[in-house]
Design an enzyme around this catalytic site. Structure first.
Site, short mmCIF file in Angstrom:
data_model
loop_
_atom_site.label_atom_id
_atom_site.label_comp_id
_atom_site.label_asym_id
_atom_site.label_seq_id
_atom_site.Cartn_x
_atom_site.Cartn_y
_atom_site.Cartn_z
N PHE A 55 -36.17 -10.48 -44.85
CA PHE A 55 -35.03 -11.20 -45.44
C PHE A 55 -34.51 -10.45 -46.65
O PHE A 55 -33.29 -10.27 -46.82
CB PHE A 55 -35.46 -12.61 -45.83
CG PHE A 55 -34.33 -13.47 -46.33
CD1 PHE A 55 -33.48 -14.11 -45.44
CD2 PHE A 55 -34.11 -13.61 -47.69
CE1 PHE A 55 -32.43 -14.89 -45.91
CE2 PHE A 55 -33.06 -14.39 -48.16
CZ PHE A 55 -32.22 -15.04 -47.26
N ASP A 56 -35.44 -9.97 -47.51
CA ASP A 56 -35.02 -9.22 -48.70
C ASP A 56 -34.28 -7.95 -48.31
O ASP A 56 -33.31 -7.55 -48.96
CB ASP A 56 -36.24 -8.86 -49.56
CG ASP A 56 -36.81 -10.07 -50.29
OD1 ASP A 56 -36.12 -11.10 -50.35
OD2 ASP A 56 -37.94 -9.97 -50.79
N LYS A 148 -46.42 -14.18 -59.48
CA LYS A 148 -45.42 -14.80 -58.60
C LYS A 148 -46.10 -15.12 -57.27
O LYS A 148 -46.36 -14.23 -56.46
CB LYS A 148 -44.22 -13.88 -58.38
CG LYS A 148 -43.12 -14.56 -57.57
CD LYS A 148 -41.91 -13.65 -57.40
CE LYS A 148 -40.82 -14.39 -56.62
NZ LYS A 148 -41.26 -14.80 -55.28
N ARG A 169 -39.32 -28.06 -52.01
CA ARG A 169 -38.11 -27.51 -52.62
C ARG A 169 -36.87 -27.73 -51.77
O ARG A 169 -35.80 -28.02 -52.27
CB ARG A 169 -38.31 -26.00 -52.84
CG ARG A 169 -37.08 -25.30 -53.35
CD ARG A 169 -37.39 -23.83 -53.54
NE ARG A 169 -36.18 -23.06 -53.76
CZ ARG A 169 -36.18 -21.76 -53.92
NH1 ARG A 169 -37.31 -21.09 -53.89
NH2 ARG A 169 -35.06 -21.10 -54.12
N CYS A 436 -60.54 2.35 -23.51
CA CYS A 436 -61.04 3.40 -22.64
C CYS A 436 -62.56 3.39 -22.77
O CYS A 436 -63.09 3.50 -23.88
CB CYS A 436 -60.49 4.76 -23.07
SG CYS A 436 -61.21 6.13 -22.14
#
Length: 676
Positions: A55-56, A148, A169, A436
């Protein structure tokens, strides 16, 4: 200086405004805006379609093309789709502007000072004139920092000291009332001593240890936390944690420092914080990027940097519900959107056949990335990835490039191979992986030799030398390493007698091998060094005892279990001939010494050291000590590069009274206890 700054900004805006009206870019701008709105809506509805990094990346691309686009000024989503009761925030929950470099952080500080000077509240730190009463010299010397958190934002309300409401929120104005679930979470006091009405802001997170323990197989703690927080039956909410960072109303608190201290006094858990100058913030950011972040038990995606004075924050004001006095100093996201041009399948040293995306070159964390891992065949199916798709590529810990997700589907899903790309043997499917099983496959031989060398801690042997001795047909199993001569190694490309001698001497210096090291060096699936130590401590002190043990017998060992026991027995039996050849050649493992200078002592290693971990483990075990994999109350010594470190292991060790020592201290300890 200030005028030049504004002129440069004007020139940039004019240039970018031109891009916005250029027909070539207009379609891309419209596409980006539409996708950002769509992904924002799903994010705030609790079921994100793409990651924060993707998104950023889309927002950054739109900002570069059209910095004034209205989509970039919006917070949250206006289209909440929910079955939970909606509730309105009394004070809207906004968002933060972000910076992603030290220069951008300094630019934010400069802008804060400019605003204060312009409004007559500061001198910008110039000292050019005597400050007016109450003016601020510069915000640069008075900053507050908090981690953060990468979680789900929430408002929690108390009345009369009791928890009464918890609202997500949502779009910033309206959220969802999930009080019943939040009440079950860790870090939520059911009662507090403050008897008035109190609104606090926090973040719902899922600690990595809780994710591993309660949600095995889950890879995204944020998505899992979002799902658990909003389940109607509340299942899983009890494993989530809430950390708090803000008080929303009525309290006359002068600084961010005082605000966090007050939250802690009331019993609210908070993220870790610090206070200092902008130079201190930069140093802390570097420490988090290089060390501290990796040691946390929860995910963070940056630091929140505040002007510490709440009065000054008020003077700075906000724009589009984003405060000027705080900024998210995000870790430089080593992720970009690019296009898949091919998908290649590589056989690794364990026999796993791993898909790799060949992509249009992108610059990530200082490297030009053209290849990105796709993990396994199951992940290819899960992503639905194919040639032509637009994907998000990252460099995790700035090292290995990975395809994180498909941003835009454009091509057919890739089809996995049916035979090994190296030896053409048929592949088998085990869980998520293609394997394998051809013991003669060159990739597997290299893998077994790599594992042996790493386990015994033979530092002189690099990847290139292992590839050379295998390619030359000199080595097919670990025993062959001990048959090599100085001449056979020296004759290899760019090898000399001095280098060859060092390699062979190091192999011999590791003998005899402690039994746990010998077992781990075999590379049997599920047979790591900790499992080997567990078996030895349970009384299996010789290789013969282990070879004679059955599945049921081993499954009865606490901490082992039936699945791992079966894997060990199968692996030992499959390698019994090879083990027999090693024993016949005199490479006989020995039980760790019951006596020795370190007898009765336990050690744990953390972080990067001057010597390989295997070498240090061998040193401790051959001296009678035990090596633990984690910090526990049983641990005597934590061996670490910096004894003043604030990593999670270091902090936990100090809490238990464990002594922190360096590698040099370890050498001295052994010498002292030997009486030397």
């Amino acid at each position: 200086m200030t005028q030049a700054h504004h002129d440069d900004a004007g020139a940039r805006n004019a240039l970018q405004g031109g891009l916005a009206t250029d027909p070539k870019h207009k379609a891309r701008i419209e596409e980006l805006a539409e996708r950002i709105e769509k992904y924002r809506a799903s994010y705030y509805a609790g079921h994100p379609e793409i990651s924060d990094a993707a998104f950023d990346a889309l927002e950054d691309e739109l900002r570069a093309l059209d910095p004034a686009h209205p989509v970039l000024a919006r917070v949250g989503s206006a289209s909440l789709i929910t079955e939970w009761e909606k509730a309105r925030h009394e004070i809207p929950m906004g968002s933060l502007n972000k910076v992603v470099s030290e220069d951008e952080l300094l630019g934010w500080v400069a802008r804060c000072d400019e605003i204060l000077v312009k409004d007559g509240h500061g001198d910008g730190g110039t000292g050019a004139a005597p400050p007016a009463p109450g003016s601020i010299s510069s915000v640069a010397g008075d900053l507050f920092v908090a981690e953060k958190l990468d979680g789900i934002s929430i408002e929690v309300i108390y009345k009369g000291g009791k928890l009464v409401d918890a609202i997500t929120r949502g779009d910033g104005e309206w959220g969802e009332r999930i009080t019943a679930n939040v009440a079950r979470m860790k870090g939520i006091p059911s009662r507090i001593r403050e008897k008035g009405r109190l609104s606090v802001r926090g973040e719902i997170i899922l600690r990595l240890s809780d994710m591993k323990r309660h949600f095995p197989g889950v890879t995204s703690p944020r998505n899992m936390a979002a799902g658990a927080a909003k389940r109607f039956d509340g299942q899983g909410a009890e494993h989530c944690t809430v950390l708090f960072y803000d008080v929303a109303d009525h309290l006359e608190i002068p600084t961010c420092r005082a605000r966090f201290a007050w939250l802690r006094e009331l019993g609210f858990a908070t993220p870790q914080t610090a206070h200092g100058s902008v130079e201190d913030v930069v140093k802390l950011y570097r420490r988090y990027s290089s060390e501290l972040r990796a040691g946390l038990d929860y995910e963070i995606d940056g630091l929140v940097v505040y002007v510490d004075s709440l009065h000054v924050q008020g003077l700075l004001g906000d724009v589009n519900r984003r405060p000027r006095g705080a900024v998210a100093f995000k870790f430089a996201s080593p992720a970009k959107v690019t296009t898949v041009v091919a998908i290649q399948w590589d056989t690794g040293p364990s026999g796993r056949v791993t898909p790799v995306a060949i992509v249009e070159p992108v610059e990530l964390a200082g490297a030009n990335v053209r290849r990105a891992s796709l993990h396994n065949s199951a992940n290819v199916r899960s992503l639905g990835i194919g040639v032509g798709d637009e994907v998000l590529v990252s460099r995790r810990n700035d090292v290995i490039p990975y395809v994180e997700e498909v941003v835009e589907k454009r091509g057919p899903v890739a089809v996995p191979p049916s035979v090994c790309p190296v030896c053409s043997a048929p592949l088998v499917v085990e869980g998520e992986y293609l394997l394998c099983r051809n013991a003669a496959c060159r990739a597997l031989i290299e893998g077994r030799i790599h594992n042996w060398i790493d386990a015994i801690g033979a530092l002189e042997w690099g990847d290139k030398l292992i590839e050379q001795v295998v390619a030359a047909g000199l080595v097919r199993e670990p025993l062959d390493l001990y048959k090599l001569t100085v001449k056979s190694i020296a004759d290899l490309d760019r090898r000399g007698e001095k280098s060859a001698t060092k390699c062979l001497e190091q192999l011999k210096s590791r003998l005899p091998l402690a039994l746990p090291v010998f077992l781990a060096a075999l590379g049997i699936e599920g047979f790591a060094i900790q499992t080997a130590r567990l078996l030895v401590s349970a009384g299996y002190t010789t290789i013969e005892k282990l070879l004679a043990a059955g599945e049921d017998e081993l499954a009865g060992i606490p901490g082992l279990g039936a699945i791992k026991a079966a894997s060990i027995v199968r692996g030992l039996r499959a390698r019994s001939d090879e083990i027999g050849r090693l024993l016949a050649a005199g490479i006989v493992p020995v039980a760790p010494e019951a006596e020795g200078p370190l007898a009765g002592l336990t050690f744990c290693f953390t972080g990067a050291g001057a010597r390989p971990r295997g070498e240090l483990t061998h040193l401790v075990e051959s001296s009678g000590g035990r090596v633990l994999n984690s910090v526990t109350k049983e641990l005597n010594y934590l061996v670490i590069a910096d004894v003043a470190s604030t990593s999670s292991k270091a902090v936990k060790a100090r809490k238990y009274g464990t002594k922190l020592i360096t590698e040099d201290d370890l050498d001295k300890l052994i010498a002292e206890r030997r009486g030397g």
